[in-house]
Design an enzyme around this catalytic site. Structure first.
Site, PDB file in Angstrom:
ATOM      1  CE1 TYR A   1      50.928  47.866  39.958  1.00 36.27           C
ATOM      2  CE2 TYR A   1      49.360  49.475  40.764  1.00 36.27           C
ATOM      3  CZ  TYR A   1      49.983  48.544  41.494  1.00 36.27           C
ATOM      4  OH  TYR A   1      49.739  47.151  41.272  1.00 36.27           O
TER       5      TYR A   1
ATOM      6  CG  LEU B   1      35.320  43.658  39.035  1.00 39.08           C
ATOM      7  CD1 LEU B   1      35.536  44.277  37.993  1.00 39.08           C
ATOM      8  CD2 LEU B   1      34.318  42.581  39.897  1.00 39.08           C
TER       9      LEU B   1
ATOM     10  CB  ILE C   1      41.979  47.643  45.194  1.00 39.21           C
ATOM     11  CG1 ILE C   1      42.925  45.960  45.083  1.00 39.21           C
ATOM     12  CG2 ILE C   1      42.208  47.688  46.976  1.00 39.21           C
ATOM     13  CD1 ILE C   1      44.613  46.132  45.072  1.00 39.21           C
TER      14      ILE C   1
ATOM     15  CE  LYS D   1      42.408  48.074  35.414  1.00 43.06           C
ATOM     16  NZ  LYS D   1      43.627  48.381  34.390  1.00 43.06           N
ATOM     17  CB  SER D   2      36.947  51.974  36.640  1.00 43.07           C
ATOM     18  OG  SER D   2      36.141  52.523  35.577  1.00 43.07           O
TER      19      SER D   2
ATOM     20  NE  ARG E   1      31.941  50.605  33.715  1.00 44.45           N
ATOM     21  CZ  ARG E   1      32.369  49.695  32.773  1.00 44.45           C
ATOM     22  NH1 ARG E   1      34.224  49.348  32.291  1.00 44.45           N
ATOM     23  NH2 ARG E   1      31.188  49.489  31.982  1.00 44.45           N
TER      24      ARG E   1
ATOM     25  CG  ASN F   1      33.703  49.564  40.394  1.00 46.05           C
ATOM     26  OD1 ASN F   1      32.820  48.493  40.111  1.00 46.05           O
ATOM     27  ND2 ASN F   1      34.566  49.754  40.182  1.00 46.05           N
TER      28      ASN F   1
END
Length: 283
Positions: free
Chosen positions: A58, A196, A234, A236-237, A242, A246
């Site tokens: 990443y 999601l 896990i 992510k945002s 948000r 979450n």
């Protein structure tokens, strides 16, 4: 929960097969640009998350480390996962040390082989090096990611340490039930990425109906489904609101019947790469 975790978050923890405890709801930083990771993880830690998932591929481990240092939290209060790049399966210890340096930590909580890359034929060799890293006290738990049943069979045939986790694509429309069951039968916890369905799993009547019932967002319902199914998850945002939403999913407890409603959304449609074929180096 640790004393530094803000009150009211109530994130459940799971015990891995070696007794190490992992917060069941964490924060993933996949596809968050390096320059934004520091800010996003900082917001995440302020919100109350105590589990951050990154990877060498990443290219944002340093942002995670900077946010952790700036948070002032004790190192032992934040669970950090990172992963071995595919192109470094022949040199796991050097890759691990590079990740540890980028994160600015003395140890890593969970280190995963990111993909099996069966065409390389290196993942069983790499696993031995991960076992050595754990024996040396540099990592608390080791595991795998994207390993299909046949990859698990090959790894377990020569392993001394059973992986603690198998992290793979898992969401209501792509549950990989056989893989999840096999992983659990061997003592591996199941961890869901793309939980999601990259947003595609949020518009069903089952999910929106439950969201209306609980006064929640559809994403919170899907995350509550993961927690109810026993998955580590896990999301992510990069959006602070948000990020907090979450985390609040941990307060929603779906009934067995409601869990079944969401489970019935299975379509078998994968979003990401097929681990049987994936051969990118991530370098």
């Amino acid at each position: 929960m640790t004393e530094s975790t803000p009150k009211g978050t109530a994130v459940p923890e799971l015990a891995l097969n070696n007794g190490v405890r992992i917060p069941q709801l964490g924060f993933g930083v996949f596809q968050i640009p390096p320059e934004e990771t520091r800010v996003a993880v900082g917001e995440t830690l302020k919100a109350g998350y105590r589990h951050i998932d990154t990877a060498a591929a990443y290219r944002n481990e340093s942002g995670v480390g900077a946010a952790l240092a700036e948070s002032g939290l004790p190192r032992g209060d934040v669970f950090i996962t990172t992963k071995l790049r595919n192109g470094e399966q022949s040199s796991p210890r050097a890759a691990f040390e590079a990740s540890r340096k980028a994160l600015g930590v003395d140890w890593i909580d969970l280190y995963l082989i990111h993909w099996p890359v069966p065409s390389q034929g290196l993942f069983t060799q790499a696993w031995k090096e991960l076992e050595s890293l754990q024996a040396d006290g540099l990592v608390r738990a080791i595991g795998v990611s994207n390993f299909l049943p046949e990859h698990l069979d090959e790894l377990l045939a020569g392993a001394t340490v059973v992986p603690a986790v198998n992290q793979f694509e898992l969401h209501p429309t792509f549950q990989q039930a056989e893989l999840a069951a096999k992983s659990r039968s061997h003592g591996l916890a199941v961890e869901a990425y793309s939980p999601l369905g990259q947003g595609k799993d949020l518009g069903s009547a089952a999910v929106t109906g439950l969201a209306a019932k609980y006064g929640a967002k559809p994403a919170q319902i899907v995350l509550a489904w993961h927690l109810g199914m026993g998955n580590i998850v896990i999301p992510k945002s990069a959006t602070p609101a948000r990020i907090r939403e979450n985390l609040a999913a941990a307060a929603i407890s779906l009934t067995p019947e409601e869990l079944e409603l969401v489970s019935a959304l299975e379509t078998g449609e994968r979003i990401g790469a097929d681990p049987a074929l994936a051969a990118f180096t991530q370098m």
